[in-house]
Design a protein around this motif. Structure first.
Motif, PDB file in Angstrom:
ATOM      1  N   ASP A  72      10.328  -3.450  13.988  1.00 27.69           N
ATOM      2  CA  ASP A  72       8.921  -3.681  14.280  1.00 27.69           C
ATOM      3  C   ASP A  72       8.060  -2.541  13.737  1.00 27.69           C
ATOM      4  OD1 ASP A  72       6.720  -5.117  15.703  1.00 27.69           O
ATOM      5  OD2 ASP A  72       6.665  -3.251  16.855  1.00 27.69           O
ATOM      6  N   ARG A  73       8.528  -1.300  13.929  1.00 24.31           N
ATOM      7  CA  ARG A  73       7.776  -0.152  13.408  1.00 24.31           C
ATOM      8  C   ARG A  73       7.727  -0.168  11.883  1.00 24.31           C
ATOM      9  NH1 ARG A  73      10.802   2.745  16.906  1.00 24.31           N
ATOM     10  NH2 ARG A  73      11.880   3.813  15.205  1.00 24.31           N
ATOM     11  N   GLN A  74       8.848  -0.529  11.254  1.00 23.06           N
ATOM     12  CA  GLN A  74       8.868  -0.596   9.800  1.00 23.06           C
ATOM     13  C   GLN A  74       7.870  -1.621   9.272  1.00 23.06           C
ATOM     14  OE1 GLN A  74      11.118   0.847   7.103  1.00 23.06           O
ATOM     15  NE2 GLN A  74      10.798   2.421   8.648  1.00 23.06           N
ATOM     16  N   LEU A  75       7.839  -2.776   9.913  1.00 18.38           N
ATOM     17  CA  LEU A  75       6.933  -3.829   9.467  1.00 18.38           C
ATOM     18  C   LEU A  75       5.481  -3.392   9.643  1.00 18.38           C
ATOM     19  CD1 LEU A  75       7.196  -6.619   8.228  1.00 18.38           C
ATOM     20  CD2 LEU A  75       7.108  -7.600  10.528  1.00 18.38           C
ATOM     21  N   ARG A  76       5.185  -2.766  10.768  1.00 18.02           N
ATOM     22  CA  ARG A  76       3.815  -2.288  11.006  1.00 18.02           C
ATOM     23  C   ARG A  76       3.453  -1.166  10.035  1.00 18.02           C
ATOM     24  NH1 ARG A  76       3.523   0.182  15.514  1.00 18.02           N
ATOM     25  NH2 ARG A  76       5.526  -0.233  16.511  1.00 18.02           N
ATOM     26  N   ARG A  77       4.408  -0.303   9.765  1.00 16.76           N
ATOM     27  CA  ARG A  77       4.146   0.814   8.850  1.00 16.76           C
ATOM     28  C   ARG A  77       3.747   0.323   7.470  1.00 16.76           C
ATOM     29  NH1 ARG A  77       8.763   4.871   6.295  1.00 16.76           N
ATOM     30  NH2 ARG A  77       7.402   5.829   4.737  1.00 16.76           N
ATOM     31  N   TRP A  78       4.503  -0.653   6.945  1.00 14.08           N
ATOM     32  CA  TRP A  78       4.209  -1.101   5.588  1.00 14.08           C
ATOM     33  C   TRP A  78       2.977  -1.995   5.535  1.00 14.08           C
ATOM     34  CZ3 TRP A  78       5.876   1.653   1.865  1.00 14.08           C
ATOM     35  CH2 TRP A  78       7.042   2.412   2.039  1.00 14.08           C
ATOM     36  N   ALA A  79       2.669  -2.667   6.640  1.00  9.61           N
ATOM     37  CA  ALA A  79       1.409  -3.418   6.700  1.00  9.61           C
ATOM     38  C   ALA A  79       0.226  -2.451   6.681  1.00  9.61           C
ATOM     39  CB  ALA A  79       1.377  -4.272   7.956  1.00  9.61           C
ATOM     40  N   LYS A  80       0.379  -1.335   7.360  1.00  7.86           N
ATOM     41  CA  LYS A  80      -0.682  -0.319   7.350  1.00  7.86           C
ATOM     42  C   LYS A  80      -0.862   0.266   5.950  1.00  7.86           C
ATOM     43  CE  LYS A  80      -2.112   3.885   9.789  1.00  7.86           C
ATOM     44  NZ  LYS A  80      -1.732   4.877  10.838  1.00  7.86           N
ATOM     45  N   GLN A  81       0.263   0.486   5.263  1.00  4.61           N
ATOM     46  CA  GLN A  81       0.182   0.986   3.885  1.00  4.61           C
ATOM     47  C   GLN A  81      -0.535  -0.024   2.987  1.00  4.61           C
ATOM     48  OE1 GLN A  81       1.012   3.854   2.702  1.00  4.61           O
ATOM     49  NE2 GLN A  81       2.731   4.742   3.801  1.00  4.61           N
ATOM     50  N   LEU A  82      -0.254  -1.307   3.206  1.00  2.61           N
ATOM     51  CA  LEU A  82      -0.916  -2.346   2.428  1.00  2.61           C
ATOM     52  C   LEU A  82      -2.417  -2.318   2.654  1.00  2.61           C
ATOM     53  CD1 LEU A  82      -0.883  -4.906   0.647  1.00  2.61           C
ATOM     54  CD2 LEU A  82      -0.442  -6.227   2.739  1.00  2.61           C
ATOM     55  N   ASP A  83      -2.824  -2.232   3.907  1.00  2.00           N
ATOM     56  CA  ASP A  83      -4.253  -2.216   4.220  1.00  2.00           C
ATOM     57  C   ASP A  83      -4.956  -1.032   3.563  1.00  2.00           C
ATOM     58  OD1 ASP A  83      -4.044  -4.508   5.705  1.00  2.00           O
ATOM     59  OD2 ASP A  83      -3.823  -3.479   7.628  1.00  2.00           O
ATOM     60  N   ALA A  84      -4.240   0.092   3.422  1.00  5.78           N
ATOM     61  CA  ALA A  84      -4.844   1.281   2.810  1.00  5.78           C
ATOM     62  C   ALA A  84      -5.047   1.111   1.307  1.00  5.78           C
ATOM     63  CB  ALA A  84      -3.961   2.500   3.080  1.00  5.78           C
ATOM     64  N   SER A  85      -4.383   0.100   0.714  1.00  3.80           N
ATOM     65  CA  SER A  85      -4.480  -0.109  -0.732  1.00  3.80           C
ATOM     66  C   SER A  85      -5.198  -1.389  -1.113  1.00  3.80           C
ATOM     67  CB  SER A  85      -3.068  -0.139  -1.346  1.00  3.80           C
ATOM     68  OG  SER A  85      -2.352   1.038  -1.053  1.00  3.80           O
ATOM     69  N   ARG A  86      -5.764  -2.083  -0.148  1.00  4.80           N
ATOM     70  CA  ARG A  86      -6.378  -3.384  -0.457  1.00  4.80           C
ATOM     71  C   ARG A  86      -7.668  -3.213  -1.246  1.00  4.80           C
ATOM     72  NH1 ARG A  86      -4.674  -8.126   2.328  1.00  4.80           N
ATOM     73  NH2 ARG A  86      -3.246  -7.706   4.067  1.00  4.80           N
ATOM     74  N   ASN A  87      -7.668  -3.758  -2.454  1.00  4.80           N
ATOM     75  CA  ASN A  87      -8.917  -3.833  -3.206  1.00  4.80           C
ATOM     76  C   ASN A  87      -8.985  -5.100  -4.055  1.00  4.80           C
ATOM     77  OD1 ASN A  87      -7.114  -3.231  -5.237  1.00  4.80           O
ATOM     78  ND2 ASN A  87      -8.425  -1.703  -6.228  1.00  4.80           N
ATOM     79  N   ARG A  88      -8.079  -6.055  -3.740  1.00  3.06           N
ATOM     80  CA  ARG A  88      -8.081  -7.342  -4.436  1.00  3.06           C
ATOM     81  C   ARG A  88      -7.336  -8.357  -3.572  1.00  3.06           C
ATOM     82  NH1 ARG A  88      -3.370  -7.408  -9.073  1.00  3.06           N
ATOM     83  NH2 ARG A  88      -1.765  -6.263  -7.909  1.00  3.06           N
ATOM     84  N   ASP A  89      -7.523  -9.624  -3.870  1.00  2.00           N
ATOM     85  CA  ASP A  89      -6.804 -10.676  -3.158  1.00  2.00           C
ATOM     86  C   ASP A  89      -5.379 -10.774  -3.704  1.00  2.00           C
ATOM     87  OD1 ASP A  89      -8.958 -11.379  -1.570  1.00  2.00           O
ATOM     88  OD2 ASP A  89      -9.747 -12.780  -3.070  1.00  2.00           O
TER      89      ASP A  89
END
Length: 341
Positions: free
Chosen positions: A164-181
């Protein structure tokens, strides 16, 4: 070896430290070079003309010490040296930044080759390639068989809630890099979150286990040393297996800046590697599709982060302009893996 000081490593200060802390170890002037291929921490080969060592330090200008924890990496290698897991013997851990500008550690040099691409593996031929990759699986089984408490690693991580922590961690990393669909990325994340497997008993997890993070003997096809332990922890061992399966899957993209060794003649298919791991470890791998899909998701997030930094002009080198095109491919592989089970 270049006699010049490699960037990030003061050889004179290193020599003075080794003379003081390990008298008699060094018998001549030190030379050194940066070993190319590292993705995060910097690795140097150092020699006094007779013996060789390796120095590991965080990247230049690093900010988050926890992301490049030399003491942690040194600890796990030192602990595993007493086991059957092949790791380089450690020489010295030094936390004072005054010597080279950061904490670092020194370990013995191990001869061997890290194979990063199918083209590099091809000269070995199908039989030797197959043997090397199967040894990779057997070494992973050996790592996961180590009792963390017996080697002083009982407190090396927090296994509870690991996935669960791993999944949340990488989702957070994704949100930090979002600049396109990115079509499908949220669908993949949600699908992974809906069906978290029940983890087996925790083991030491390497965290980035693949062929180019080990040294293969030049005269044999056995693993001489497992390297790059910066992501190691206590957690779900099947995350290592899923990542290995992912890196053993053909991408089907010629001239890709991110490659796997999967298309080398003789390379075993992921299904064979998974079956070998299951038989030799005795673990239930029925949920391996989830772990492999998670590996595709994790790599998609990492690649999107690289692409994001490229769009900001913060990356230098060849191939970065094509990284962004790879992300949808990794997303698709993750979704397909989950759907096919």
């Amino acid at each position: 070896m270049s006699p010049d000081h490699p960037p990030g490593l003061d050889l004179d200060r290193l020599r003075a430290l080794l003379d003081r802390e390990r008298p008699g170890l060094v018998t001549g002037p030190l030379s050194g070079r940066l070993i190319e291929g590292g993705r995060s921490n910097l690795t140097y080969a150092v020699s006094d003309g007779t013996a060789r060592w390796v120095v590991r330090r965080p990247p230049l200008g690093h900010v988050l010490a926890t992301a490049h924890d030399m003491k942690r990496e040194h600890r796990v290698i030192s602990a595993l040296h007493a086991t059957d897991v092949p790791v380089p013997p450690t020489v010295l851990m030094w936390e004072d930044e005054e010597v080279i500008g950061s904490p670092f550690y020194v370990m013995e040099f191990v001869d061997g080759t890290p194979y990063r691409t199918a083209a590099q593996l091809a000269p070995l031929g199908p039989e030797r390639t197959r043997a090397a990759v199967l040894h990779l699986v057997d070494t992973l089984v050996g790592l996961h068989a180590v009792d963390p408490a017996e080697v002083g690693l009982a407190d090396f991580g927090r296994p509870e809630g690991f996935l669960d922590r791993q999944l949340r961690r990488w989702a957070k990393q994704l949100d930090a890099s979002r600049n396109r669909d990115l079509a499908g990325i949220d669908e993949l994340h949600a699908a992974l979150g809906r069906d978290l497997p029940r983890s087996p008993a925790a083991t030491v997890v390497h965290g980035d286990y693949r062929l180019d993070n080990v040294l293969i003997g030049d005269d044999t096809d056995e693993i001489r040393a497992v390297l790059d332990w910066e992501m190691s922890t206590l957690g779900d061992p099947l995350t290592d297996l899923g990542l290995l399966a992912m890196y053993s899957s053909p991408l089907g993209l010629p001239d890709s800046p991110v490659s796997t060794t999967a298309q080398a003649p003789g390379h075993p298919a992921p299904a064979e590697l998974i079956e070998r791991y299951a038989v030799r470890s005795g673990r239930d791998v029925s949920a391996v599709a989830w772990y492999t899909a998670f590996a595709w998701f994790k790599l998609a997030v990492i690649l999107e982060g690289i692409h994001y930094r490229y769009t900001l002009g913060r990356t230098v080198g060849r191939g970065f302009d094509r990284i962004g095109d790879l992300v949808p491919v990794f997303i698709e592989h993750g979704l397909t893996t989950l759907q096919e089970g």
